[in-house]
Design an enzyme around this catalytic site. Structure first.
Site, PDB file in Angstrom:
ATOM      1  CD  GLU A   1      -9.314  -3.701  -4.976  1.00 42.72           C
ATOM      2  OE1 GLU A   1     -10.347  -3.088  -5.272  1.00 42.72           O
ATOM      3  OE2 GLU A   1      -8.433  -3.228  -4.242  1.00 42.72           O
TER       4      GLU A   1
ATOM      5  CG  HIS B   1      -6.492  -1.098  -1.078  1.00 42.86           C
ATOM      6  ND1 HIS B   1      -5.620  -0.342  -1.816  1.00 42.86           N
ATOM      7  CD2 HIS B   1      -7.682  -1.046  -1.728  1.00 42.86           C
ATOM      8  CE1 HIS B   1      -6.257   0.150  -2.864  1.00 42.86           C
ATOM      9  NE2 HIS B   1      -7.511  -0.261  -2.838  1.00 42.86           N
TER      10      HIS B   1
ATOM     11  CG  ASN C   1     -11.218   1.869  -0.303  1.00 44.74           C
ATOM     12  OD1 ASN C   1     -11.174   2.643   0.653  1.00 44.74           O
ATOM     13  ND2 ASN C   1     -10.126   1.367  -0.876  1.00 44.74           N
ATOM     14  CD1 TRP C   2     -16.678   5.641   0.003  1.00 45.16           C
ATOM     15  CD2 TRP C   2     -17.275   6.821   1.811  1.00 45.16           C
ATOM     16  NE1 TRP C   2     -18.057   5.616   0.093  1.00 45.16           N
ATOM     17  CE2 TRP C   2     -18.452   6.333   1.192  1.00 45.16           C
ATOM     18  CE3 TRP C   2     -17.408   7.591   2.969  1.00 45.16           C
ATOM     19  CZ2 TRP C   2     -19.728   6.588   1.697  1.00 45.16           C
ATOM     20  CZ3 TRP C   2     -18.688   7.855   3.477  1.00 45.16           C
ATOM     21  CH2 TRP C   2     -19.824   7.354   2.840  1.00 45.16           C
ATOM     22  CE  LYS C   3      -8.906   3.737  -3.324  1.00 43.13           C
ATOM     23  NZ  LYS C   3      -8.052   3.599  -4.470  1.00 43.13           N
TER      24      LYS C   3
ATOM     25  CB  SER D   1     -11.021   1.051 -13.532  1.00 47.51           C
ATOM     26  OG  SER D   1      -9.831   1.751 -13.172  1.00 47.51           O
TER      27      SER D   1
ATOM     28  CD  GLU E   1      -4.865   3.056  -2.910  1.00 43.74           C
ATOM     29  OE1 GLU E   1      -5.490   3.384  -1.884  1.00 43.74           O
ATOM     30  OE2 GLU E   1      -5.340   3.200  -4.068  1.00 43.74           O
TER      31      GLU E   1
ATOM     32  N   GLY F   1      -7.688   2.695  -9.997  1.00 41.10           N
ATOM     33  CA  GLY F   1      -7.578   4.143 -10.150  1.00 41.10           C
ATOM     34  C   GLY F   1      -7.006   4.570 -11.493  1.00 41.10           C
TER      35      GLY F   1
ATOM     36  N   GLY G   1     -13.527   2.036  -5.769  1.00 44.58           N
ATOM     37  CA  GLY G   1     -12.795   3.188  -5.244  1.00 44.58           C
ATOM     38  C   GLY G   1     -13.409   4.477  -5.740  1.00 44.58           C
ATOM     39  N   GLY G   2     -12.841   5.036  -6.812  1.00 39.49           N
ATOM     40  CA  GLY G   2     -13.246   6.356  -7.300  1.00 39.49           C
ATOM     41  C   GLY G   2     -14.750   6.521  -7.482  1.00 39.49           C
TER      42      GLY G   2
HETATM   43  C1  PEP Z   1      -9.700   0.412  -5.048  1.00 43.59           C
HETATM   44  O1  PEP Z   1      -8.927   1.270  -4.681  1.00 43.59           O
HETATM   45  O2  PEP Z   1      -9.959  -0.562  -4.320  1.00 43.59           O
HETATM   46  C2  PEP Z   1     -10.308   0.567  -6.359  1.00 43.59           C
HETATM   47  C3  PEP Z   1     -10.861  -0.483  -6.903  1.00 43.59           C
HETATM   48  O3  PEP Z   1     -10.227   1.811  -6.933  1.00 43.59           O
HETATM   49  P1  PEP Z   1     -10.887   2.272  -8.322  1.00 43.59           P
HETATM   50  O4  PEP Z   1     -12.300   1.767  -8.332  1.00 43.59           O
HETATM   51  O5  PEP Z   1     -10.818   3.768  -8.275  1.00 43.59           O
HETATM   52  O6  PEP Z   1     -10.065   1.683  -9.400  1.00 43.59           O
END
Ligand code: PEP
Length: 251
Positions: free
Chosen positions: A168, A96, A11-13, A213, A98, A174, A234-235
């Protein structure tokens, strides 16, 4: 051994430029050829065309991070699922945390989006998960029930066969603080058991991804759990080497 094919989704956000998204997609496509898990990248809408072109002839699938519940009409600023499908996308992330927290998306709306994704012949990746406050207040099951029941009401249990669930925990996204493999497995098993009570075949075939994470150094332990079928990243998905190392852990 699970018969479910693992999926790792990036997920490149709200990140990148056309040039950087193209470069990242190219590096992922090159590295994914040797992998046996399903690999998916979800760039921002504005980068779908560039990434689609870059992924042509690769094994990497394309997805988006959100969509409208509406297929068309006077809804200024929205992006419809059928528009996204035109880029060859196969998946759209819905719900998600967010989107739920920052844009006020309710579970009912998320479920309608999941339906819109399926109506455009793609699979929704439906995100569910609790906040730290909810976990500490003993509300985990109630939160999952509320989020999942909305989707079951909208798609029917049979419709879940054409979808993916991503667990999640909000406190792990994050933050660098992943759930332990035991914590994640416990919740994945709860989700599968809930669905198995409605349809054991659908539940057994459903891919449930873990997100929060995930990094190269914890991916293998997480993905080795019996009910964890890959990850939503994500990151670490913004760095091709890290993302590919996570994919390798699922392969
Ligand atoms: C996400 O935003 O779906 C996510 C899992 O982020 P991260 O891997 O950065 O925790």
């Amino acid at each position: 051994m699970s018969a479910r094919q693992s999926l790792v989704a990036g997920n490149w956000k709200l990140n990148g430029s056309r040039a950087s998204a193209t470069a990242l997609a190219k590096e992922v496509a090159d590295g994914a050829a040797a992998l046996s898990c399903d690999v998916l990248v979800c760039p921002g809408f504005a980068h779908l065309a560039d990434v689609q072109a870059t992924l042509a002839d690769s094994t990497v699938a394309l997805g988006a991070q959100n969509c409208s519940v509406e297929p068309s009409g006077a809804f200024t600023g929205e992006v419809a699922a059928p528009m996204i499908a035109e880029f060859g996308a196969q998946y759209i992330i819905v719900g998600h945390s967010e989107r739920r927290a920052l844009f006020g998306e309710s579970s009912a709306l998320v479920a309608q989006k999941a339906k819109a994704v399926q109506q455009a012949d793609m699979q929704p990746i439906v995100c569910v998960g609790e906040t730290l406050e909810q976990r500490e207040a003993g509300q985990l099951q109630a939160v999952l029930d509320e989020q999942l029941d909305a989707v079951i009401d909208q798609l029917g249990i049979a419709g879940l066969a054409h979808s993916v669930i991503a667990y999640e925990p909000v406190w792990a996204i994050g933050t660098g603080k992943s759930a332990t493999s035991a914590q994640a497995q416990e919740v994945h098993a709860m989700i599968r058991a809930k669905l198995a009570a409605l349809d054991s075949e659908v539940a057994a075939g459903l891919r449930i991804l873990y997100g929060g994470s995930v990094k190269p150094d914890n991916a293998k332990e997480l993905f080795s759990q019996p009910d964890i079928d890959g990850g939503l990243i994500g990151g670490a998905a913004l760095d091709a080497k890290s993302f590919l190392a996570i994919c390798a852990a699922a392969s």
